[in-house]
Design a protein around this motif. Structure first.
Motif, PDB file in Angstrom:
ATOM      1  N   CYS A  84       0.837  -1.194   0.000  1.00 52.57           N
ATOM      2  CA  CYS A  84       0.000   0.000   0.000  1.00 52.57           C
ATOM      3  C   CYS A  84       0.873   1.246   0.000  1.00 52.57           C
ATOM      4  O   CYS A  84       2.048   1.209   0.403  1.00 52.57           O
ATOM      5  CB  CYS A  84      -0.953   0.008   1.192  1.00 52.57           C
ATOM      6  N   ALA A  85       0.301   2.333  -0.463  1.00 53.73           N
ATOM      7  CA  ALA A  85       1.024   3.595  -0.543  1.00 53.73           C
ATOM      8  C   ALA A  85       0.057   4.734  -0.264  1.00 53.73           C
ATOM      9  O   ALA A  85      -1.145   4.621  -0.540  1.00 53.73           O
ATOM     10  CB  ALA A  85       1.655   3.757  -1.926  1.00 53.73           C
ATOM     11  N   ALA A  86       0.582   5.836   0.269  1.00 57.02           N
ATOM     12  CA  ALA A  86      -0.242   6.980   0.630  1.00 57.02           C
ATOM     13  C   ALA A  86       0.249   8.230  -0.079  1.00 57.02           C
ATOM     14  O   ALA A  86       1.465   8.412  -0.275  1.00 57.02           O
ATOM     15  CB  ALA A  86      -0.216   7.195   2.146  1.00 57.02           C
ATOM     16  N   ALA A  87      -0.697   9.073  -0.434  1.00 55.20           N
ATOM     17  CA  ALA A  87      -0.381  10.310  -1.143  1.00 55.20           C
ATOM     18  C   ALA A  87      -1.215  11.453  -0.573  1.00 55.20           C
ATOM     19  O   ALA A  87      -2.385  11.258  -0.235  1.00 55.20           O
ATOM     20  CB  ALA A  87      -0.665  10.166  -2.633  1.00 55.20           C
ATOM     21  N   ILE A  88      -0.613  12.608  -0.510  1.00 54.85           N
ATOM     22  CA  ILE A  88      -1.387  13.822  -0.255  1.00 54.85           C
ATOM     23  C   ILE A  88      -1.996  14.182  -1.595  1.00 54.85           C
ATOM     24  O   ILE A  88      -1.338  14.749  -2.476  1.00 54.85           O
ATOM     25  CB  ILE A  88      -0.498  14.966   0.269  1.00 54.85           C
ATOM     26  N   TRP A  89      -3.278  13.826  -1.750  1.00 54.15           N
ATOM     27  CA  TRP A  89      -3.910  13.904  -3.077  1.00 54.15           C
ATOM     28  C   TRP A  89      -5.382  14.125  -2.861  1.00 54.15           C
ATOM     29  O   TRP A  89      -6.028  13.321  -2.173  1.00 54.15           O
ATOM     30  CB  TRP A  89      -3.642  12.615  -3.840  1.00 54.15           C
ATOM     31  N   TYR A  90      -5.941  15.150  -3.430  1.00 52.11           N
ATOM     32  CA  TYR A  90      -7.344  15.478  -3.208  1.00 52.11           C
ATOM     33  C   TYR A  90      -8.213  15.289  -4.437  1.00 52.11           C
ATOM     34  O   TYR A  90      -9.385  15.673  -4.437  1.00 52.11           O
ATOM     35  CB  TYR A  90      -7.465  16.897  -2.650  1.00 52.11           C
ATOM     36  N   GLY A  91      -7.638  14.687  -5.488  1.00 52.80           N
ATOM     37  CA  GLY A  91      -8.425  14.372  -6.660  1.00 52.80           C
ATOM     38  C   GLY A  91      -9.298  13.153  -6.429  1.00 52.80           C
ATOM     39  O   GLY A  91      -9.049  12.353  -5.514  1.00 52.80           O
ATOM     40  N   ASP A  92     -10.307  12.990  -7.263  1.00 53.85           N
ATOM     41  CA  ASP A  92     -11.211  11.844  -7.162  1.00 53.85           C
ATOM     42  C   ASP A  92     -10.764  10.689  -8.042  1.00 53.85           C
ATOM     43  O   ASP A  92     -11.490   9.699  -8.170  1.00 53.85           O
ATOM     44  CB  ASP A  92     -12.634  12.253  -7.549  1.00 53.85           C
ATOM     45  N   TYR A  93      -9.617  10.805  -8.651  1.00 52.96           N
ATOM     46  CA  TYR A  93      -9.101   9.780  -9.532  1.00 52.96           C
ATOM     47  C   TYR A  93      -7.704   9.395  -9.055  1.00 52.96           C
ATOM     48  O   TYR A  93      -7.046  10.192  -8.390  1.00 52.96           O
ATOM     49  CB  TYR A  93      -9.056  10.277 -10.977  1.00 52.96           C
ATOM     50  N   PRO A  94      -7.230   8.202  -9.372  1.00 52.69           N
ATOM     51  CA  PRO A  94      -5.921   7.782  -8.872  1.00 52.69           C
ATOM     52  C   PRO A  94      -4.785   8.641  -9.419  1.00 52.69           C
ATOM     53  O   PRO A  94      -4.762   8.944 -10.610  1.00 52.69           O
ATOM     54  CB  PRO A  94      -5.788   6.338  -9.379  1.00 52.69           C
ATOM     55  N   PRO A  95      -3.861   9.028  -8.576  1.00 50.88           N
ATOM     56  CA  PRO A  95      -2.689   9.763  -9.063  1.00 50.88           C
ATOM     57  C   PRO A  95      -1.691   8.812  -9.709  1.00 50.88           C
ATOM     58  O   PRO A  95      -1.781   7.591  -9.563  1.00 50.88           O
ATOM     59  CB  PRO A  95      -2.114  10.359  -7.780  1.00 50.88           C
ATOM     60  N   ALA A  96      -0.719   9.379 -10.394  1.00 56.64           N
ATOM     61  CA  ALA A  96       0.375   8.579 -10.943  1.00 56.64           C
ATOM     62  C   ALA A  96       1.194   8.013  -9.778  1.00 56.64           C
ATOM     63  O   ALA A  96       1.248   8.600  -8.703  1.00 56.64           O
ATOM     64  CB  ALA A  96       1.260   9.439 -11.829  1.00 56.64           C
ATOM     65  N   PRO A  97       1.826   6.861  -9.975  1.00 60.72           N
ATOM     66  CA  PRO A  97       2.581   6.247  -8.874  1.00 60.72           C
ATOM     67  C   PRO A  97       3.585   7.175  -8.211  1.00 60.72           C
ATOM     68  O   PRO A  97       3.806   7.085  -6.996  1.00 60.72           O
ATOM     69  CB  PRO A  97       3.265   5.053  -9.551  1.00 60.72           C
ATOM     70  N   HIS A  98       4.192   8.081  -8.979  1.00 60.29           N
ATOM     71  CA  HIS A  98       5.212   8.945  -8.391  1.00 60.29           C
ATOM     72  C   HIS A  98       4.621   9.967  -7.421  1.00 60.29           C
ATOM     73  O   HIS A  98       5.352  10.621  -6.669  1.00 60.29           O
ATOM     74  CB  HIS A  98       6.023   9.664  -9.475  1.00 60.29           C
ATOM     75  N   GLU A  99       3.306  10.108  -7.416  1.00 63.62           N
ATOM     76  CA  GLU A  99       2.666  11.026  -6.479  1.00 63.62           C
ATOM     77  C   GLU A  99       2.565  10.437  -5.065  1.00 63.62           C
ATOM     78  O   GLU A  99       2.319  11.165  -4.114  1.00 63.62           O
ATOM     79  CB  GLU A  99       1.265  11.386  -6.960  1.00 63.62           C
TER      80      GLU A  99
END
Length: 124
Positions: free
Chosen positions: A95-110
């Motif tokens: 599993c991985a966590a991102a500071i991401w507020y979009g409703d779609y998956p970010p790119a892996p580097h995010e």
């Protein structure tokens, strides 16, 4: 935030497993979380994503209808329920966590934070 994946194991085809991604060091509710897997000799691939609020989620086509991602922020944990498992699901899942507020998956580097994986083996 530190992440620890668990719940892997050996299961027969058609069986189920539930993976857990437990967070420590920070509250997981700030993060979007993704599950990825890597099979022997293959590249890492995206499996599932859940947004920080839990209102959005996505699954890869290869697992859609079989895998469900969910989160329990009170327990600081994200789950991956895997049903109707197939031998081709055999992989190390992380599993991985991102500071991401979009409703779609970010790119892996995010994804800034990655946990150690848990091995899922599906026998035929």
């Amino acid at each position: 935030v530190q992440l620890q994946a668990s719940g892997g194991g050996l299961v027969q085809a058609g069986g189920s497993l539930r993976l857990s991604c437990a967070a420590s060091g920070d509250t997981l509710r700030r993060y979007a979380v993704g599950w990825f897997r890597q099979a022997p000799g293959k590249e890492r691939e995206f499996v599932a994503f859940i947004g920080w609020s839990g209102r959005s989620s996505y699954q890869a086509d290869s697992v859609k209808g079989r895998f469900t991602i969910s989160r329990d922020d009170a327990l600081n944990t994200v789950y991956l329920q895997m049903n109707s498992l197939k031998p081709e699901d055999t992989a190390v899942y992380c599993c991985a966590a991102a500071i991401w507020y979009g409703d779609y998956p970010p790119a892996p580097h995010e994804y800034s934070y990655w946990g150690q994986g848990t091995l899922v083996t599906v026998s035929s």
